[in-house]
Design a protein around this motif. Structure first.
Motif, short mmCIF file in Angstrom:
data_model
loop_
_atom_site.label_atom_id
_atom_site.label_comp_id
_atom_site.label_asym_id
_atom_site.label_seq_id
_atom_site.Cartn_x
_atom_site.Cartn_y
_atom_site.Cartn_z
N GLY A 171 103.39 -28.97 0.49
CA GLY A 171 103.18 -30.33 -0.28
C GLY A 171 103.92 -30.47 -1.54
O GLY A 171 103.91 -31.45 -2.37
N GLU A 172 104.96 -29.34 -1.53
CA GLU A 172 105.62 -29.19 -2.90
C GLU A 172 106.94 -30.21 -2.98
O GLU A 172 107.13 -30.81 -1.70
N GLU A 173 107.59 -30.62 -4.22
CA GLU A 173 108.82 -31.45 -4.16
C GLU A 173 109.80 -30.98 -3.52
O GLU A 173 110.90 -31.58 -2.89
N ASP A 174 110.11 -29.75 -3.63
CA ASP A 174 111.24 -29.10 -3.12
C ASP A 174 111.51 -29.15 -1.66
O ASP A 174 110.47 -28.50 -0.86
N GLU A 175 112.20 -29.67 -1.08
CA GLU A 175 112.18 -30.16 0.16
C GLU A 175 112.73 -28.91 0.97
O GLU A 175 111.97 -28.76 2.12
N LEU A 176 113.39 -28.08 0.68
CA LEU A 176 113.65 -26.75 1.44
C LEU A 176 112.51 -25.96 1.44
O LEU A 176 112.24 -25.27 2.48
N PRO A 209 91.51 -26.76 6.62
CA PRO A 209 90.58 -27.92 5.75
C PRO A 209 89.88 -27.08 4.68
O PRO A 209 89.31 -27.53 3.75
N GLN A 210 89.91 -25.78 4.81
CA GLN A 210 88.89 -24.85 3.91
C GLN A 210 89.58 -24.35 2.56
O GLN A 210 89.15 -24.04 1.62
N VAL A 211 91.16 -24.18 2.90
CA VAL A 211 91.90 -23.79 1.81
C VAL A 211 91.99 -24.54 0.52
O VAL A 211 92.21 -24.34 -0.48
N THR A 212 92.12 -25.93 0.66
CA THR A 212 92.08 -26.68 -0.15
C THR A 212 91.61 -28.24 0.26
O THR A 212 91.83 -28.78 1.39
N THR A 213 91.50 -29.01 -0.84
CA THR A 213 90.94 -30.16 -0.52
C THR A 213 91.96 -31.26 -0.57
O THR A 213 91.76 -32.29 0.11
N HIS A 214 93.01 -30.91 -0.54
CA HIS A 214 94.37 -31.86 -0.45
C HIS A 214 95.02 -31.73 0.82
O HIS A 214 96.17 -32.33 1.09
N TRP A 215 94.68 -31.02 1.66
CA TRP A 215 95.19 -30.66 3.07
C TRP A 215 95.69 -31.90 3.74
O TRP A 215 96.68 -32.01 4.39
N LEU A 216 94.59 -32.86 3.94
CA LEU A 216 94.95 -34.20 4.49
C LEU A 216 96.23 -35.06 4.02
O LEU A 216 97.08 -35.38 4.64
#
Length: 929
Positions: A813-818, A842-849
């Motif tokens: 989910g980072e901005e750096d496309e590469l 789903p357990q590692v971060t709430t932002h997974w979706l």
């Protein structure tokens, strides 16, 4: 009470044996034996100990314990079987079969015993067949070789080749050895025929290789003195073969000292350390023997360089070095102080004195304390004084030549020798001698002394005028060229500092022009032309000289030809000149603020020559490549001469790194064998040299096909140097290039990935995934993505209590496309290989979706595809995860993607929706879509 203790200890031992703790079981059984067990119990305990030793692969002890059990109980069938197993492993098949026959007679229906007997009978038949055929072959070969009627025939040549090939296999070598082979080979050596002597020596190499007992026996039959004396024969091929044999013998003896190895079949060895000293003592004696060839003397020095000093400072034992200094330092100095080809002197080659200097330097560097170094200085000074005083002019010349040898080797000892009463004065006086030989010795000493800090100022003040006078007035080119090198050396005292010119404007260019003229003069002997290269090595600090030099095609051709010649002492000078031309020495741009401050304080500020700017350096590199510099350097790396020191290797590594700096030049370097030459440079030499060579390997691996650049097994040798660049003491650029290169290798094959894992690179790569610098972070993630194809790496991600999976999800989910592309690729691969990881996302971060949705909505087709594959893997892994995904906006995104034109993304999206329909989470539309 005793019987109960014995029984309990035996049971304890049995439990430990079942758990795999064989050492613990041995201890328990030994304690039970110490409690006065009955003969029956002793038999059981001894046979149990035999079983432990079999598991530990100590077959001699297993045989001993089983024999003790049989002595207590002759009908102990288990003990008999275990002894047969031990005897089979020890190669004593005839004894093993007797035990097995006894086992079968005691238990005729036991299928294990019957099968073991059949197997061992087959082995015996095969061995008999092989031994009988080998017996006949060995006997036949020796008959042909020792038959005077077969002299010079093709039959004889073939027999000698077969003998050498047979000796390369351990079984064949053993057969030759047991067939009175060493005595027969001695007869071949006595013939004096070079071809037969070569065959004998090469066969002896096979007999002695990695086998201490056969080595000692061979030395006993032939005599150490006899073997060493073969180094001194005039035939170069025979001398080199003898050198190889002695190296193999030394390695076998050294291994015996280190491991306490007693050889095969329980051969009892006399103290191997004593044998080593006898061998080295004979080599030292050979150095000063009259009648020994120059090549043989060089080979003896090479062996001493390899044999005597410690391989690593971590080894605390330098006793061999101390012994050699006490026993043989004077002999080494005698070679170093000899003059080439005078009547009545030792026969030496152009490389002998340099080899002596290197040996002296290695011995001095191997000393551990001031007392040891002081003893070295004292011995050197006493030797020089003994010649300088009371032997007239000839003695003074030898003393000065010895000082020159020390100045080229352990320069601390050379500097102290220069300060001895009358030495420097004699050097200056002899420079004006009418005799060419005397002038040569004095001028060379002056040149070597000029490079040492203690004497440079004295010589600059007193020697420049003398050298100029010699250069202008002497009619001998041999004197003029040496005087010129002395002037070059003094003229380059400012190094690359443009502001510190020692001579008037244009003087260095004139000196360089004369050096190039002599270099190109193939009518002069190679030893004299070497001095022209020495001069250029100093003068090429000046960028004007560099520019003229690379433009002179004839001079470059002559330089490269000289580097490939037998004159190995030129290697360091050639490498130094190439380092200067490519500016591959260490140079840091000074901080502008510090420069201003220094100017204000009226301190000297080094200045870079205008022609040392990057554009000029790149142009010079192109010209060197066009002239064939890579093939010349490849030949230099291949040399076996001790002149290829660690410092010389470092210089070559620096040049190679400069040559591969530009991407478009790397194909030329690979085509001319540069990739192959870099591997030994990256594995041996100074730390700096190894790092530079490894970085050059990384650059080649990044931009070219590694399978073409490093064909065959060579590609696996590249891994270790690349992993070494991941250490924290390397620069960020080196770390980045190593990660990129390892990424390429990891994508080629599972065997290469296993090699990377074996070198313990994964923890270091993971560390760089947390780096702040985005390029390092991205390169490490890409490398991990390729390594994730290996089961071991997948296990690391699946292990509980780690954040590896979380990091990949967040990076997706980072901005750096590469970086996103690398992380999402790794995620797609891992979720395909290990479905269990899907439920953990789903357990590692709430932002997974959000992260998955962003991947699916990305304008990049690659990111979309990676996101779609991850979602598909999660949907297929579990109905519960699929339900969560279909209740979110992912359903709508997948529906839109599935309607696009045919592509990997649409196929993955359609598969996701199909699986959701199958689970009953969604329904198809009325048209069935």
């Amino acid at each position: 009470m005793t019987a109960s203790s014995v029984e309990q200890l035996r049971k304890d031992g049995n439990e430990l044996f079942k758990c795999g703790d064989y050492e613990g079981a041995l201890t328990a059984y030994a304690q039970a034996l110490g409690l006065g067990a009955t003969p029956q119990d002793q038999a059981i305990l001894h046979r149990n100990r035999a079983a432990c030793h079999l598991k530990l692969e100590d077959y001699e002890k297993a045989e001993t314990e089983a024999t003790k059990a049989i002595e207590k109980d002759g009908g102990d069938v288990k003990a008999l079987y275990r002894r047969s197993q031990a005897l089979e492993k020890l190669g004593r098949l005839d004894q093993a079969v007797l035990d097995l026959q006894r086992c079968v007679s005691l238990e005729p229906k036991n299928k294990v015993f019957q099968e073991a007997l059949r197997n061992i009978a087959g082995q015996i038949q095969e061995k008999v067949r092989y031994m009988s055929s080998t017996d006949a072959k060995v006997e036949q070969m020796f008959q042909i070789l020792l038959d005077p009627q077969e002299k010079g025939t093709e039959k004889k040549q073939k027999a000698s080749q077969n003998l050498v090939v047979l000796a390369r296999e351990d079984a064949g070598a053993e057969k030759i050895f047991r067939s009175n082979g060493v005595q027969l080979l001695q007869r071949l050596l006595d013939t004096g025929e070079p071809d037969l002597m070569l065959a004998a020596l090469r066969t002896l190499v096979g007999i002695c290789s990695e086998h201490q007992s056969r080595t000692v026996a061979t030395l006993s039959v032939l005599g150490t003195r006899r073997v060493v004396s073969m180094l001194g024969v005039e035939n170069q091929a025979v001398s080199l073969a003898a050198c190889h044999l002695l190296q193999v013998m030394f390695d076998a003896l050294k291994e015996g000292v280190k491991k306490g190895f007693r050889g095969k079949e329980g051969a009892i060895i006399v103290d191997p350390a004593r044998e080593l000293k006898v061998l080295i003592s004979n080599l030292l004696e050979l150095l000063t023997e009259v009648g020994v060839s120059g090549q043989g003397r060089d080979n003896a020095l090479t062996l001493l360089i390899k044999m005597v000093p410690r391989k690593s400072p971590k080894d605390p034992n330098n006793s061999l070095t101390l012994w050699v200094i006490d026993q043989g330092l004077k002999k080494i100095l005698e070679v170093g102080g000899s003059v080439q080809d005078p009547p009545g002197e030792l026969t030496v080659t152009a490389n002998s004195r340099m080899s002596a200097s290197i040996l002296l330097s290695k011995l001095f560097d191997d000393l551990k304390c001031d007392a040891e170094r002081e003893n070295f200085h004292r011995l050197c000074e006493n030797y020089i004084k003994s010649w300088f005083e009371g032997h007239g002019l000839a003695g003074k010349l030898r003393a000065i030549q010895t000082v020159s040898c020390l100045l080229q080797g352990p320069c601390d000892a050379g500097n102290r020798a220069l300060e001895l009463n009358g030495v420097m004065e004699s050097v200056i006086a002899l420079c004006a001698s009418e005799q060419e030989e005397e002038q040569l010795v004095a001028v060379e000493a002056l040149i070597h002394a000029a490079g040492k800090a203690k004497r440079a100022s004295f010589i600059t003040a007193n020697g420049v005028s003398l050298l100029k006078d010699l250069y202008k007035r002497s009619e001998k080119d041999s004197i003029r060229i040496r005087a010129l090198v002395g002037l070059c050396k003094l003229g380059s005292a400012g190094g690359t500092d443009f502001s510190m010119k020692q001579f008037a404007e244009g003087s260095t260019l004139k000196l360089a022009k004369q050096c190039r003229k002599w270099l190109c003069n193939d009518q002069m002997d190679v030893g004299t032309r070497r001095w022209a290269v020495e001069g250029l090595a100093y003068l090429t600090f000046d960028a004007d000289v560099k520019e003229e030099f690379v433009e002179d095609a004839a001079a470059l051709k002559a330089l490269f030809q000289l580097s490939k010649s037998e004159e190995r002492s030129v290697l360091f000078a050639v490498a130094s000149a190439l380092v200067n031309c490519t500016n591959s020495y260490d140079y840091e741009e000074p901080d502008p603020k510090m420069v201003e401050l220094a100017k204000y304080a009226k301190q000297h500020v080094p200045e870079q020559h205008p022609k040392d700017k990057p554009s000029f350096v790149r142009a010079r590199v192109k010209k060197l490549l066009a002239a064939g510099v890579v093939s010349a350097m490849t030949c230099m790396v291949k040399t076996e001469s001790p002149v290829l020191t660690s410092s010389c290797r470092e210089l070559l590594s620096r040049v190679f790194l400069a040559l591969v700096e530009e991407v478009e030049d790397r194909g030329t370097v690979v085509a001319q064998g540069g990739g192959k030459a870099l591997l030994p440079l990256a594995l041996e030499g100074t730390d700096v040299g190894q790092t530079k060579a490894a970085q050059a390997l990384a650059k080649l691996t990044i931009t070219s096909n590694p399978e073409m650049t490093f064909p065959g097994e060579r590609i696996y040798e590249v891994v270790r140097p690349l992993v070494s660049l991941l250490h924290l003491n390397c620069s960020g650029l080196q770390n980045f290039e190593a990660l990129m290169a390892l990424t390429n290798l990891a994508g080629i094959s599972e065997r290469l990935r296993q090699k990377i894992l074996k070198e313990k690179a994964v923890p270091m790569i993971e560390g760089y995934m947390f780096e702040e610098h985005e390029m390092l972070r991205r390169a490490a993630t890409e490398c991990m993505c390729n390594l994730a194809m290996s089961k071991e790496v997948q296990d690391l991600f699946e292990a509980t209590g780690n954040d590896r999976l979380k990091l990949l999800v967040l990076y997706s989910g980072e901005e750096d496309e590469l970086l996103r592309r690398a992380a999402a690729g790794g995620l797609a691969m891992l979720t395909s290989m290990r479905p269990s990881l899907c439920s953990r996302i789903p357990q590692v971060t709430t932002h997974w979706l959000e992260i998955l949705q962003a991947l699916l909505l990305s304008p990049s087709q690659e990111l979309q595809h990676r996101g779609a594959v991850v979602v598909l893997n999660m949907v297929e892994a579990s109905r519960e995860i699929a339900s969560t995904l279909m209740e979110s906006e992912v359903l709508e995104i997948l529906s839109v993607l599935a309607k696009d034109k045919e592509s990997p993304v649409t196929r993955a999206a359609t598969a996701c929706l199909g699986k959701a329909v199958e689970y009953g989470l969604i329904k198809p539309s009325q048209d069935g879509k």
